[in-house]
Structures are given as structure tokens and as C-alpha cells.
Design a protein around this motif. Sequence first.
Motif, PDB file in Angstrom:
ATOM      1  N   HIS A  22       0.823  -1.220   0.000  1.00 22.05           N
ATOM      2  CA  HIS A  22       0.000   0.000   0.000  1.00 22.05           C
ATOM      3  C   HIS A  22       0.854   1.266   0.000  1.00 22.05           C
ATOM      4  O   HIS A  22       0.361   2.334   0.380  1.00 22.05           O
ATOM      5  CB  HIS A  22      -0.915  -0.005   1.228  1.00 22.05           C
ATOM      6  N   TYR A  23       2.084   1.164  -0.427  1.00 17.67           N
ATOM      7  CA  TYR A  23       3.016   2.298  -0.354  1.00 17.67           C
ATOM      8  C   TYR A  23       2.469   3.559  -1.036  1.00 17.67           C
ATOM      9  O   TYR A  23       2.516   4.654  -0.457  1.00 17.67           O
ATOM     10  CB  TYR A  23       4.361   1.895  -0.952  1.00 17.67           C
ATOM     11  N   PRO A  24       1.953   3.479  -2.281  1.00 21.66           N
ATOM     12  CA  PRO A  24       1.460   4.718  -2.914  1.00 21.66           C
ATOM     13  C   PRO A  24       0.360   5.396  -2.105  1.00 21.66           C
ATOM     14  O   PRO A  24       0.305   6.627  -2.025  1.00 21.66           O
ATOM     15  CB  PRO A  24       0.940   4.226  -4.278  1.00 21.66           C
ATOM     16  N   ARG A  25      -0.531   4.610  -1.475  1.00 15.81           N
ATOM     17  CA  ARG A  25      -1.596   5.212  -0.666  1.00 15.81           C
ATOM     18  C   ARG A  25      -1.019   5.905   0.557  1.00 15.81           C
ATOM     19  O   ARG A  25      -1.426   7.020   0.924  1.00 15.81           O
ATOM     20  CB  ARG A  25      -2.588   4.135  -0.244  1.00 15.81           C
ATOM     21  N   LEU A  26      -0.055   5.268   1.201  1.00 16.96           N
ATOM     22  CA  LEU A  26       0.543   5.857   2.400  1.00 16.96           C
ATOM     23  C   LEU A  26       1.279   7.155   2.065  1.00 16.96           C
ATOM     24  O   LEU A  26       1.191   8.144   2.801  1.00 16.96           O
ATOM     25  CB  LEU A  26       1.494   4.851   3.046  1.00 16.96           C
ATOM     26  N   VAL A  27       2.015   7.145   0.966  1.00 23.75           N
ATOM     27  CA  VAL A  27       2.751   8.345   0.572  1.00 23.75           C
ATOM     28  C   VAL A  27       1.786   9.470   0.223  1.00 23.75           C
ATOM     29  O   VAL A  27       2.003  10.638   0.564  1.00 23.75           O
ATOM     30  CB  VAL A  27       3.689   8.036  -0.617  1.00 23.75           C
ATOM     31  N   ARG A  28       0.683   9.143  -0.437  1.00 26.15           N
ATOM     32  CA  ARG A  28      -0.287  10.173  -0.795  1.00 26.15           C
ATOM     33  C   ARG A  28      -0.937  10.765   0.457  1.00 26.15           C
ATOM     34  O   ARG A  28      -1.132  11.981   0.554  1.00 26.15           O
ATOM     35  CB  ARG A  28      -1.352   9.598  -1.724  1.00 26.15           C
ATOM     36  N   ILE A  29      -1.264   9.920   1.426  1.00 28.87           N
ATOM     37  CA  ILE A  29      -1.840  10.424   2.686  1.00 28.87           C
ATOM     38  C   ILE A  29      -0.857  11.378   3.364  1.00 28.87           C
ATOM     39  O   ILE A  29      -1.234  12.453   3.841  1.00 28.87           O
ATOM     40  CB  ILE A  29      -2.197   9.247   3.612  1.00 28.87           C
ATOM     41  N   ALA A  30       0.424  10.985   3.410  1.00 26.28           N
ATOM     42  CA  ALA A  30       1.430  11.843   4.035  1.00 26.28           C
ATOM     43  C   ALA A  30       1.587  13.147   3.279  1.00 26.28           C
ATOM     44  O   ALA A  30       1.633  14.236   3.876  1.00 26.28           O
ATOM     45  CB  ALA A  30       2.770  11.103   4.106  1.00 26.28           C
ATOM     46  N   TYR A  31       1.647  13.086   1.947  1.00 25.48           N
ATOM     47  CA  TYR A  31       1.857  14.291   1.135  1.00 25.48           C
ATOM     48  C   TYR A  31       0.718  15.287   1.331  1.00 25.48           C
ATOM     49  O   TYR A  31       0.940  16.492   1.484  1.00 25.48           O
ATOM     50  CB  TYR A  31       1.975  13.906  -0.335  1.00 25.48           C
ATOM     51  N   VAL A  32      -0.527  14.798   1.321  1.00 26.49           N
ATOM     52  CA  VAL A  32      -1.678  15.690   1.469  1.00 26.49           C
ATOM     53  C   VAL A  32      -1.705  16.318   2.860  1.00 26.49           C
ATOM     54  O   VAL A  32      -2.058  17.482   3.031  1.00 26.49           O
ATOM     55  CB  VAL A  32      -2.975  14.917   1.188  1.00 26.49           C
ATOM     56  N   HIS A  48       7.667  10.413   1.332  1.00 24.03           N
ATOM     57  CA  HIS A  48       8.295   9.105   1.174  1.00 24.03           C
ATOM     58  C   HIS A  48       9.035   8.708   2.463  1.00 24.03           C
ATOM     59  O   HIS A  48       9.017   7.545   2.868  1.00 24.03           O
ATOM     60  CB  HIS A  48       9.248   9.128  -0.011  1.00 24.03           C
ATOM     61  N   ARG A  49       9.660   9.686   3.089  1.00 27.19           N
ATOM     62  CA  ARG A  49      10.384   9.383   4.320  1.00 27.19           C
ATOM     63  C   ARG A  49       9.435   8.893   5.408  1.00 27.19           C
ATOM     64  O   ARG A  49       9.695   7.901   6.104  1.00 27.19           O
ATOM     65  CB  ARG A  49      11.128  10.623   4.784  1.00 27.19           C
ATOM     66  N   LEU A  50       8.297   9.597   5.553  1.00 22.71           N
ATOM     67  CA  LEU A  50       7.347   9.222   6.591  1.00 22.71           C
ATOM     68  C   LEU A  50       6.761   7.838   6.341  1.00 22.71           C
ATOM     69  O   LEU A  50       6.537   7.067   7.281  1.00 22.71           O
ATOM     70  CB  LEU A  50       6.228  10.263   6.670  1.00 22.71           C
ATOM     71  N   ALA A  51       6.494   7.522   5.069  1.00 18.13           N
ATOM     72  CA  ALA A  51       5.980   6.192   4.761  1.00 18.13           C
ATOM     73  C   ALA A  51       7.019   5.121   5.093  1.00 18.13           C
ATOM     74  O   ALA A  51       6.700   4.072   5.654  1.00 18.13           O
ATOM     75  CB  ALA A  51       5.561   6.115   3.300  1.00 18.13           C
ATOM     76  N   GLN A  52       8.285   5.395   4.780  1.00 21.86           N
ATOM     77  CA  GLN A  52       9.331   4.388   4.995  1.00 21.86           C
ATOM     78  C   GLN A  52       9.645   4.209   6.476  1.00 21.86           C
ATOM     79  O   GLN A  52       9.907   3.084   6.922  1.00 21.86           O
ATOM     80  CB  GLN A  52      10.580   4.777   4.213  1.00 21.86           C
ATOM     81  N   TYR A  73      -1.630  -3.132   8.094  1.00 18.51           N
ATOM     82  CA  TYR A  73      -1.812  -1.883   7.363  1.00 18.51           C
ATOM     83  C   TYR A  73      -2.306  -0.778   8.287  1.00 18.51           C
ATOM     84  O   TYR A  73      -1.872   0.373   8.191  1.00 18.51           O
ATOM     85  CB  TYR A  73      -2.789  -2.068   6.206  1.00 18.51           C
ATOM     86  N   ALA A  74      -3.213  -1.128   9.206  1.00 17.28           N
ATOM     87  CA  ALA A  74      -3.694  -0.129  10.164  1.00 17.28           C
ATOM     88  C   ALA A  74      -2.542   0.430  10.987  1.00 17.28           C
ATOM     89  O   ALA A  74      -2.507   1.626  11.300  1.00 17.28           O
ATOM     90  CB  ALA A  74      -4.759  -0.753  11.074  1.00 17.28           C
ATOM     91  N   LEU A  75      -1.576  -0.414  11.341  1.00 20.80           N
ATOM     92  CA  LEU A  75      -0.433   0.033  12.131  1.00 20.80           C
ATOM     93  C   LEU A  75       0.410   1.048  11.368  1.00 20.80           C
ATOM     94  O   LEU A  75       0.708   2.135  11.864  1.00 20.80           O
ATOM     95  CB  LEU A  75       0.424  -1.170  12.535  1.00 20.80           C
ATOM     96  N   VAL A  76       0.811   0.704  10.129  1.00 25.88           N
ATOM     97  CA  VAL A  76       1.706   1.612   9.383  1.00 25.88           C
ATOM     98  C   VAL A  76       0.957   2.871   8.964  1.00 25.88           C
ATOM     99  O   VAL A  76       1.544   3.961   8.925  1.00 25.88           O
ATOM    100  CB  VAL A  76       2.336   0.901   8.163  1.00 25.88           C
ATOM    101  N   ARG A  77      -0.346   2.751   8.681  1.00 28.87           N
ATOM    102  CA  ARG A  77      -1.111   3.950   8.340  1.00 28.87           C
ATOM    103  C   ARG A  77      -1.171   4.910   9.526  1.00 28.87           C
ATOM    104  O   ARG A  77      -1.030   6.137   9.371  1.00 28.87           O
ATOM    105  CB  ARG A  77      -2.514   3.572   7.896  1.00 28.87           C
ATOM    106  N   GLY A  78      -1.355   4.359  10.732  1.00 34.31           N
ATOM    107  CA  GLY A  78      -1.375   5.207  11.922  1.00 34.31           C
ATOM    108  C   GLY A  78      -0.050   5.909  12.148  1.00 34.31           C
ATOM    109  O   GLY A  78      -0.019   7.085  12.532  1.00 34.31           O
ATOM    110  N   GLU A  79       1.065   5.205  11.891  1.00 30.36           N
ATOM    111  CA  GLU A  79       2.380   5.822  12.051  1.00 30.36           C
ATOM    112  C   GLU A  79       2.575   6.953  11.048  1.00 30.36           C
ATOM    113  O   GLU A  79       3.120   8.011  11.365  1.00 30.36           O
ATOM    114  CB  GLU A  79       3.475   4.762  11.884  1.00 30.36           C
ATOM    115  N   CYS A 195       4.038   9.738  -5.904  1.00 30.01           N
ATOM    116  CA  CYS A 195       4.819   8.604  -6.409  1.00 30.01           C
ATOM    117  C   CYS A 195       5.041   8.709  -7.914  1.00 30.01           C
ATOM    118  O   CYS A 195       5.773   7.904  -8.496  1.00 30.01           O
ATOM    119  CB  CYS A 195       4.112   7.287  -6.092  1.00 30.01           C
ATOM    120  N   VAL A 196       4.399   9.685  -8.558  1.00 29.19           N
ATOM    121  CA  VAL A 196       4.604   9.944  -9.987  1.00 29.19           C
ATOM    122  C   VAL A 196       5.031  11.395 -10.101  1.00 29.19           C
ATOM    123  O   VAL A 196       4.207  12.298  -9.918  1.00 29.19           O
ATOM    124  CB  VAL A 196       3.323   9.694 -10.805  1.00 29.19           C
ATOM    125  N   VAL A 197       6.303  11.644 -10.344  1.00 31.87           N
ATOM    126  CA  VAL A 197       6.837  12.998 -10.229  1.00 31.87           C
ATOM    127  C   VAL A 197       7.549  13.426 -11.501  1.00 31.87           C
ATOM    128  O   VAL A 197       7.992  12.600 -12.304  1.00 31.87           O
ATOM    129  CB  VAL A 197       7.820  13.115  -9.035  1.00 31.87           C
TER     130      VAL A 197
END
Length: 643
Positions: A22-32, A48-52, A73-79, A195-197
Motif C-alpha cells: 500500500h506504499y502509494p496510498r501511504l505516501v499520498r496520505i502523508a503528502y496531502v 516518502h520518508r514518513l511512509a518508509q 496496514y492499520a499500524l503503518v497507516r497510523g504511524e 509517487c509519480v513525479v
Amino acid sequence: MADAVEAEPVEVDDAEAALVEHYPRLVRIAYVTLPAALGRHRRVLLAHRLAQRALPRTRRPVTGAAEGEDPAYALVRGEVLRGALAYGKRQAGWRRWGRNALVAAPLPPQVIGLRLFPRTGDLDDLDLDRALSELDAPARAAYALRAVEGLDEERTAALLAAAGVAGPRRAVHDASTAARTVDFRTLADSEFDPCVVHARPTDLMRRRQHARAGAAVAAAATVAAALLGVPGDGGGSGFGAAGPLGPQQAALNRMLNPASVVRADAGAWTRTSRLDFASWPARGDRTDDRGLLQRALDVWARPGSAVHVSATPGTAQTPPVTAPQLLFAGDVDGAGVVLLYDGLRLVRYAEPADGGGAPVLDFARVDGASAANASAVVVARSTDGNARYLTAPWIDRTQLRNLLKPDAAPRPLKRSSDGVTDPVPVPAADGSCGTADSSWTAMQFTPSANAPDQQPFLLTDLAELIPVHLTHAAGPGARQGEADDAQALGDWAHAACRLAADRGQGVRTVGNWQFADQRLPDDAGTANWLCTRADSWSGADHVSVQFVPPGTAPGTPATIAAHGRSTAACGPMAPGVLSGVLWKSPTGHWYLVAAGSPEVGSITAAGLGGASDGHTLVLPARPTSHPELSGRLPDGSTLAALT
């Protein structure tokens, strides 16, 4: 809504699998969620840093996972949420958090020599970017969760509360309010994706200078160490005097000498075959202030860290390669302002007259500018939403128009003897449309009788040094002319508010083309179709097709039917355009109404089983219909519809 349940502790391997999947979703949540003030490049890297760094180091318990939801997924999304929200706190707070986190966090992605920007798909994406920038971090997080995750309000509020948000329901309410302007689906479906830049270089000249300076320092240190390490050498005498300047540095120093600045005489524009910035004389009350000019040239060549630098997209921020031309030097609204031109760029330097605060350096690309595009430059912006402009020497009369009131007469705009205008209201970033007192200010300039073309023309401010030229066309062909008649002003009254999406995008000219009018069924009257094309200084372009139903009041924005980027549609090379909308008549019936430019011979609507001879089409439809339109051109080729 699924209730939150206690789940088994999550293994690191499971968390890693969920993060990768779910990396693209996590990065998009962080970016927004991250603050827009960070800038797009830094937000991309931080997202990207926050997702990683959401990957736990050890087996971790998780709370707040909904029934049926993957606990990993709930764990990493919360982080990711907690990390991004921490950056949304006040500036000093998130800076301290970021510095302390560097010790324990994995290294962020390293990008040297490039600037990264998410790809912006269309005008809806620009509206989304602006809408998100007006929300606080919890509301942006709520918007991301609802759009990317598809969560309802209750579940979103619960996740925000688990992430430490003090007022989760207020954040959800603010996000829902923003969604009335820009629907959640815009973020879910758009190209607004970190994720598309796009990649662009940083300041190449400065990087090269830094690399050379670093190499020189290293070489000098090596030589010094060698000399100090040889006792009794006595050979230091050869290194005491500085050598001559290299040819490049010597040439740059000559260009940075105020005595070398080029100055055109007051009548130069009357003797040229092309009206551009090269024929502007030097004006202002400080054109002989050598100290001011020297500071402006020095900051242009070597802006310090305290200097506020901005640039039109696609504009190089390198030192001058030829002796620049002086256009203006003087005091305007409490600042010493210098305008310089090097044949490709305009550079504006401004310093506070009282000596307090940091100077400002603005770059604008103006290669190929002529006539209207070289008729005005911003010399000062005030905090009350006004701007002053230096006008070209060939401008005889300056007036102001409210584009949303096409029947209103233009108002006079006064100028000083140096050609600096009185304060002009700048159109608001949100368009400020939809109310009785709405306005969109445009300047109407009338050239001198000695100019090659004496037609009045319109310019409007889109947050750049150079105001944008507004043009108009009607009927066959998309050949643009000046927007100086009733039809042109009437069309711009419906399209002006859409210009807000072009702010700060380096737009050079925006042209409206009324390519069709169409009788509507149920005796509803005649609708107009507009194709609005924005061309930028960098060569990028985008178009929007707009539908104006009959009875639309002046100043009411037209309905957007389609968008297109990097297309020849509505331009001089291949003007053909086709689009359609689903329209509800006053009697309550739904129709597909479509129109093409005059060269379209027939239109087919796949999915509705209908076609027409000619460049307009009306078919009964449902509000959920999804027809595919195509048009036939005289040479037998097919024209795809813009969507």
C-alpha cells in the motif's frame, strides 16, 4: 461502520508487506497532510520518508483497526498519520521534531541536483492543491483518509483521535466543507500523486560554482598540508600573491558593474520594428543610485540565504550572461526597486527603504515577448491585495475593467510621470465569484497612435511579474484577436473566474474561442461553447471546454465540460475540438448535448446509439450515461472528444 477491535500484535515482516503493498496510498496520505508551506519538492521527499519510517523495529500491538481490516496496514497507516500531523504543528515545533527525529529515523531519500514535483493532471488538480492549502493539518488528514481510503466520517474521526488530534470531528467537518468545492473523488482519481513525479534541475550554475569552489579548497588544503609537512622548504614565497581573475569571472564582474548596465533612450521604441522590453527606457528616481544598482546586481549573481527568491516556472535563476538593461530604479511603496532585463528574463530586486527586512529577488521568463506581453511589469505588491505596474512607453491610456460586469464602462487608471500606475486590485486566489459584488480586475491598455497596432487589449494579474494577455476568437478558426468588443467581454465574463487555477503557473496568454452555439431542446434557448486555451512561457499549455447554458447571468462561471494538456486543440496549428455534457432541461428531461468546432462534419455518441450530421448533437440521456463521443473531419479522419 466497522467497529474498532483489538488485534494480535503485528510482526515486522507483516508490517513490511503491508507497507510495500500500500506504499502509494501511504505516501499520498502523508503528502496531502504535510503543510503546503514546505514546498512541493520537500513535501515529496518527506512523504516518502514518513511512509518508509512507519515500519516498526519490533513486534508491535495495534489498536484502532476496524473489523475485517488488515492490522498490519492499520499500524503503518497510523504511524504515517502521526508523523505527518507532527509536521503540521507550528513552525518551530515541527522543525524541532524533524531535527530530533533524524537521529533515530532511517535516512530519507537522497536527491542531489534535482527538484521533484508531483504531476498535476488538470485544472481540478490545481483547485485541489489550493483547497488543501487552506486547511489545517488535521483537516488535510481527514480529507486524505476520506478520499484515499474511502472512509466515512465516523471512522475518519476515530483514526484522527487515535493519531492524537484534539478536535477530530471539527477536522472531518472542515474536510467535508472543502469537498463541496473539490470532491473527494478528485484526489482519488487525479494525477496528484507524489509517487509519480516530474524532475527538474536545481541551479546548475551555482552547483557548478560550488563544486569548483570545493575542489579548489580541497586542492589548496592538500598543497598547504604538503608545504607544512616539508621542513626547511622555505618555498612559500610563490603562493603569497593572488593570480589574475579567470576570463569567466572577469567577464561576470564586468557585467555586475553598474557602469556597464545598458540604458535605452526615451524614444528608442519609436525607431524599432518590434515592441519589446529592449526598447524600454530607464525610468525612476534612482537610476543614478550606484549603490542600489550594485546591490541589485550582486544579489542577482549571488543571492544569500536571507533573500526571498521566486521564479516563474521554467525560468533560469543563473547570473546574467550579458550586461543587463536597466528598466527602472526607484522608490515604490516604501521599497527601493530595480527592474533589469537580459534579453531572456526580467529580474526584479526590491529592498526595504528603511533597511529592515530581507530583500526580494523575482525572476520572470520573457523570451519572445512583444507588444501586449511586453507592456507592463509589476513593480510592487502590497499586503492589502493591490499591485502597481510599470507600463511600456508606447501605452497611451490605461483603464480598469471588471470582467464579471461586461456592460460596465472601464474606469481610468492613473500613472505617474515615470509610468507607474496607481494601486490596482489583484484578483483573489479563489476567484471571488458567485456574489453580487464579485469582481475580476483586468487592465485595458490603449497603445499610442505611433504604435504599429492601436487596438486596446486586456491584461490581468495571475501572481507573476508579467500580467497575462487575454484574447478572444469567435466562429470558424481559432485565430485570436483582442478582447475589445461586446461578444469578447461577454464570453470572458463567464470564463474569468476559471483563471484562478492558472495563478503562479507561468502563463503567458489565455485565449477564449466561442467555437459553437447550439439550440437546446424543450425550447430552452441557445447555449454557447467556449474553448479556453492557456499558453505558458515554457511552452506548456492546457485547454478547457466550457458550456454556457442559455440564461446564464453575466459573471456566472461556465460549466467545465472537458480539460486537456499538451494538446493542439483550440490553437493555431490544429484548432479542432469536440466535447459534450449531460444537461437537464427546464422541463426536467436529461440530454446529451455535444458540439464540435465548425470543421466537424458529424458527431457519433457510442453508448447512446445516436449520431448527427453537423457539428452539434442532442440525444435523450440519463444522468448516469457515459457516452463516448467522436467527430468526423472533412478529410475523413476522426476527432476524439476532450473529456
